[in-house]
Design a protein around this motif. Sequence first.
Motif, PDB file in Angstrom:
ATOM      1  N   GLN A 177      57.965   6.581 -58.857  1.00 11.43           N
ATOM      2  CA  GLN A 177      58.085   6.515 -57.375  1.00 11.43           C
ATOM      3  C   GLN A 177      57.681   5.092 -57.813  1.00 11.43           C
ATOM      4  OE1 GLN A 177      58.896   9.203 -56.338  1.00 11.43           O
ATOM      5  NE2 GLN A 177      58.899  10.238 -58.558  1.00 11.43           N
ATOM      6  N   SER A 178      59.172   4.596 -56.740  1.00 13.67           N
ATOM      7  CA  SER A 178      59.046   3.407 -55.657  1.00 13.67           C
ATOM      8  C   SER A 178      57.672   3.215 -54.910  1.00 13.67           C
ATOM      9  CB  SER A 178      60.433   3.093 -54.751  1.00 13.67           C
ATOM     10  OG  SER A 178      60.296   4.148 -54.199  1.00 13.67           O
ATOM     11  N   ALA A 179      58.165   2.105 -54.621  1.00  8.21           N
ATOM     12  CA  ALA A 179      56.597   2.038 -54.234  1.00  8.21           C
ATOM     13  C   ALA A 179      56.191   2.578 -52.486  1.00  8.21           C
ATOM     14  CB  ALA A 179      55.891  -0.121 -52.983  1.00  8.21           C
ATOM     15  N   ALA A 180      57.252   2.793 -52.072  1.00  8.32           N
ATOM     16  CA  ALA A 180      57.055   3.013 -50.855  1.00  8.32           C
ATOM     17  C   ALA A 180      57.742   4.616 -50.820  1.00  8.32           C
ATOM     18  CB  ALA A 180      58.614   3.445 -49.982  1.00  8.32           C
ATOM     19  N   LYS A 181      58.074   5.009 -52.126  1.00  9.94           N
ATOM     20  CA  LYS A 181      57.523   6.682 -52.318  1.00  9.94           C
ATOM     21  C   LYS A 181      56.323   7.007 -52.632  1.00  9.94           C
ATOM     22  CE  LYS A 181      62.390   7.486 -53.785  1.00  9.94           C
ATOM     23  NZ  LYS A 181      63.471   8.758 -54.446  1.00  9.94           N
ATOM     24  N   LEU A 182      55.727   5.841 -53.528  1.00  8.57           N
ATOM     25  CA  LEU A 182      54.210   6.894 -53.657  1.00  8.57           C
ATOM     26  C   LEU A 182      54.083   6.643 -52.222  1.00  8.57           C
ATOM     27  CD1 LEU A 182      52.313   4.704 -56.454  1.00  8.57           C
ATOM     28  CD2 LEU A 182      51.604   4.737 -53.916  1.00  8.57           C
ATOM     29  N   ALA A 183      53.605   6.075 -51.519  1.00 10.28           N
ATOM     30  CA  ALA A 183      53.053   5.881 -50.155  1.00 10.28           C
ATOM     31  C   ALA A 183      53.615   7.128 -49.529  1.00 10.28           C
ATOM     32  CB  ALA A 183      53.281   4.709 -49.341  1.00 10.28           C
ATOM     33  N   GLN A 184      54.518   7.380 -49.369  1.00  6.16           N
ATOM     34  CA  GLN A 184      55.246   8.719 -48.660  1.00  6.16           C
ATOM     35  C   GLN A 184      54.421   9.423 -49.206  1.00  6.16           C
ATOM     36  OE1 GLN A 184      59.416   9.394 -49.037  1.00  6.16           O
ATOM     37  NE2 GLN A 184      59.645  11.122 -47.241  1.00  6.16           N
ATOM     38  N   ALA A 185      54.112   9.698 -50.973  1.00  5.94           N
ATOM     39  CA  ALA A 185      53.445  10.618 -51.271  1.00  5.94           C
ATOM     40  C   ALA A 185      52.392  10.923 -50.819  1.00  5.94           C
ATOM     41  CB  ALA A 185      54.116  10.958 -52.543  1.00  5.94           C
ATOM     42  N   ARG A 186      51.932   9.654 -50.847  1.00  6.75           N
ATOM     43  CA  ARG A 186      50.247   9.740 -51.086  1.00  6.75           C
ATOM     44  C   ARG A 186      49.593  10.565 -50.137  1.00  6.75           C
ATOM     45  NH1 ARG A 186      47.693   4.725 -52.901  1.00  6.75           N
ATOM     46  NH2 ARG A 186      48.669   3.943 -50.895  1.00  6.75           N
ATOM     47  N   ASP A 187      50.492  10.050 -48.937  1.00  7.11           N
ATOM     48  CA  ASP A 187      50.521  10.247 -47.073  1.00  7.11           C
ATOM     49  C   ASP A 187      50.521  12.294 -46.846  1.00  7.11           C
ATOM     50  OD1 ASP A 187      50.184   7.787 -45.876  1.00  7.11           O
ATOM     51  OD2 ASP A 187      52.058   8.211 -45.267  1.00  7.11           O
ATOM     52  N   PHE A 188      51.422  12.874 -47.622  1.00  7.87           N
ATOM     53  CA  PHE A 188      51.508  13.790 -47.776  1.00  7.87           C
ATOM     54  C   PHE A 188      50.788  14.772 -48.211  1.00  7.87           C
ATOM     55  CE2 PHE A 188      52.955  18.042 -50.199  1.00  7.87           C
ATOM     56  CZ  PHE A 188      53.613  19.056 -49.023  1.00  7.87           C
ATOM     57  N   VAL A 189      49.598  14.435 -49.601  1.00  7.01           N
ATOM     58  CA  VAL A 189      48.527  14.056 -50.016  1.00  7.01           C
ATOM     59  C   VAL A 189      47.165  14.390 -48.926  1.00  7.01           C
ATOM     60  CG1 VAL A 189      46.401  14.541 -51.733  1.00  7.01           C
ATOM     61  CG2 VAL A 189      49.751  13.922 -51.988  1.00  7.01           C
ATOM     62  N   GLY A 233      46.723  17.207 -56.021  1.00  3.75           N
ATOM     63  CA  GLY A 233      47.460  16.754 -55.256  1.00  3.75           C
ATOM     64  C   GLY A 233      48.103  14.919 -56.581  1.00  3.75           C
ATOM     65  N   ARG A 234      47.498  15.071 -57.380  1.00  6.22           N
ATOM     66  CA  ARG A 234      48.074  13.767 -58.524  1.00  6.22           C
ATOM     67  C   ARG A 234      49.804  14.811 -58.999  1.00  6.22           C
ATOM     68  NH1 ARG A 234      44.560  12.876 -63.900  1.00  6.22           N
ATOM     69  NH2 ARG A 234      44.826  15.089 -63.894  1.00  6.22           N
ATOM     70  N   ALA A 235      49.638  15.405 -59.540  1.00  4.44           N
ATOM     71  CA  ALA A 235      51.134  16.567 -59.364  1.00  4.44           C
ATOM     72  C   ALA A 235      52.399  16.237 -58.675  1.00  4.44           C
ATOM     73  CB  ALA A 235      50.760  17.754 -60.234  1.00  4.44           C
ATOM     74  N   LEU A 236      51.552  16.545 -56.906  1.00  2.00           N
ATOM     75  CA  LEU A 236      52.538  15.875 -56.213  1.00  2.00           C
ATOM     76  C   LEU A 236      53.227  14.875 -55.904  1.00  2.00           C
ATOM     77  CD1 LEU A 236      51.151  18.259 -53.388  1.00  2.00           C
ATOM     78  CD2 LEU A 236      53.069  18.905 -55.051  1.00  2.00           C
ATOM     79  N   MET A 237      52.119  13.944 -55.986  1.00  2.00           N
ATOM     80  CA  MET A 237      52.812  12.256 -56.597  1.00  2.00           C
ATOM     81  C   MET A 237      54.396  12.115 -57.067  1.00  2.00           C
ATOM     82  SD  MET A 237      50.631  10.318 -54.649  1.00  2.00           S
ATOM     83  CE  MET A 237      50.568   9.317 -54.273  1.00  2.00           C
ATOM     84  N   SER A 238      54.583  12.864 -57.681  1.00  2.00           N
ATOM     85  CA  SER A 238      55.585  12.805 -58.796  1.00  2.00           C
ATOM     86  C   SER A 238      56.866  13.555 -57.998  1.00  2.00           C
ATOM     87  CB  SER A 238      55.818  12.884 -60.446  1.00  2.00           C
ATOM     88  OG  SER A 238      55.528  14.145 -60.007  1.00  2.00           O
ATOM     89  N   GLN A 239      56.518  14.142 -56.446  1.00  3.93           N
ATOM     90  CA  GLN A 239      57.192  14.551 -56.217  1.00  3.93           C
ATOM     91  C   GLN A 239      58.435  15.823 -56.944  1.00  3.93           C
ATOM     92  OE1 GLN A 239      59.716  11.927 -53.978  1.00  3.93           O
ATOM     93  NE2 GLN A 239      57.807  11.756 -52.238  1.00  3.93           N
ATOM     94  N   PRO A 240      58.068  16.352 -58.082  1.00  2.00           N
ATOM     95  CA  PRO A 240      58.547  17.577 -59.195  1.00  2.00           C
ATOM     96  C   PRO A 240      59.090  18.400 -58.365  1.00  2.00           C
ATOM     97  CG  PRO A 240      56.443  17.829 -58.099  1.00  2.00           C
ATOM     98  CD  PRO A 240      56.197  16.727 -57.751  1.00  2.00           C
ATOM     99  N   LYS A 241      60.411  18.691 -58.535  1.00  2.00           N
ATOM    100  CA  LYS A 241      60.961  20.384 -58.314  1.00  2.00           C
ATOM    101  C   LYS A 241      60.594  21.863 -58.691  1.00  2.00           C
ATOM    102  CE  LYS A 241      65.173  17.258 -59.181  1.00  2.00           C
ATOM    103  NZ  LYS A 241      66.794  17.680 -60.402  1.00  2.00           N
ATOM    104  N   ILE A 242      59.137  21.752 -59.806  1.00  2.00           N
ATOM    105  CA  ILE A 242      58.774  23.046 -59.845  1.00  2.00           C
ATOM    106  C   ILE A 242      57.370  22.346 -60.001  1.00  2.00           C
ATOM    107  CG2 ILE A 242      58.560  24.077 -61.664  1.00  2.00           C
ATOM    108  CD1 ILE A 242      61.602  24.300 -62.315  1.00  2.00           C
TER     109      ILE A 242
END
Length: 285
Positions: free
Chosen positions: A132-144, A173-182
Amino acid sequence: MREGGTVTFMTPTIATSAAPPPALAIHNIQVVYGGAIEAVRDVSLEVRPGQIVALLGSNGAGKSTVLKAVSGVLDAEDGVIEKGSILLNGRAVEKDPAPAIVRQGMVQVPEGRRLFQTLTVDENLITGAHLQSAAKLAQARDFVFSLFPRLAEMRQTTAGYLSGGEQQMVAIGRALMSQPKILALDEPSLGLAPLVVSEIFRCIQTLRETTGLTILLVEQNASRALAIADYAYIMENGRVVMDGTSEQLRRNADVREFYLGLSSQPGRTSMKDVKHYKRRKRWLS
């Protein structure tokens, strides 16, 4: 099979009534370890977009092997898919390595969590976002952190000092950081106290309901899994012996007795009954 979740699909207007194709489809796979031990034979299953599909069975039934096959990690244990196919979003992946499957959108939370024990919660989460890009990383972490508020408070805590339940939250949470489809979960309730299991399963259900994420849940705790799953498969001795909606399986007499610990006939679960456990299963006759 009925649908669950709220996922939007780009389909032609003339085909709005048709069900979307499976997000994950396994067709008659056979898995062999060490060139000699057949762990899975002729297993087929489907996971449709937005569903929670449970793969149930006792220890050694072959559930985790199926999950390792679809995640591309069998080679670490000298396992090989001898035959059959695995389609991820319509693309054959049975010969792909794990990194390629992750890039296709499928991420596994392994049994036993397997965190980096000497890293902090925050650092463990970051390892799941290497694509993930830095922006998407921050977004994913906030979601977790919104899904697991406790982790936000412990973000600088070393993972090895967390409780089992907290470690499971970090693993998910670590798995969700990659924003998976499954998202594939291998025994998320293993070794956890009942109250913590309830919290984990509540979060899994919330995750699907709020994001429409497709989830494959491998679990021994049939009662917990059927409470949140749309559809389920039961495995024994390396093969699927029964499948149906969660409601259908909960009403099935054999499932109620052998997997949910319920019996409509008093005294039916005597030691004599246990001795003839396999014989009395109608699906094995």
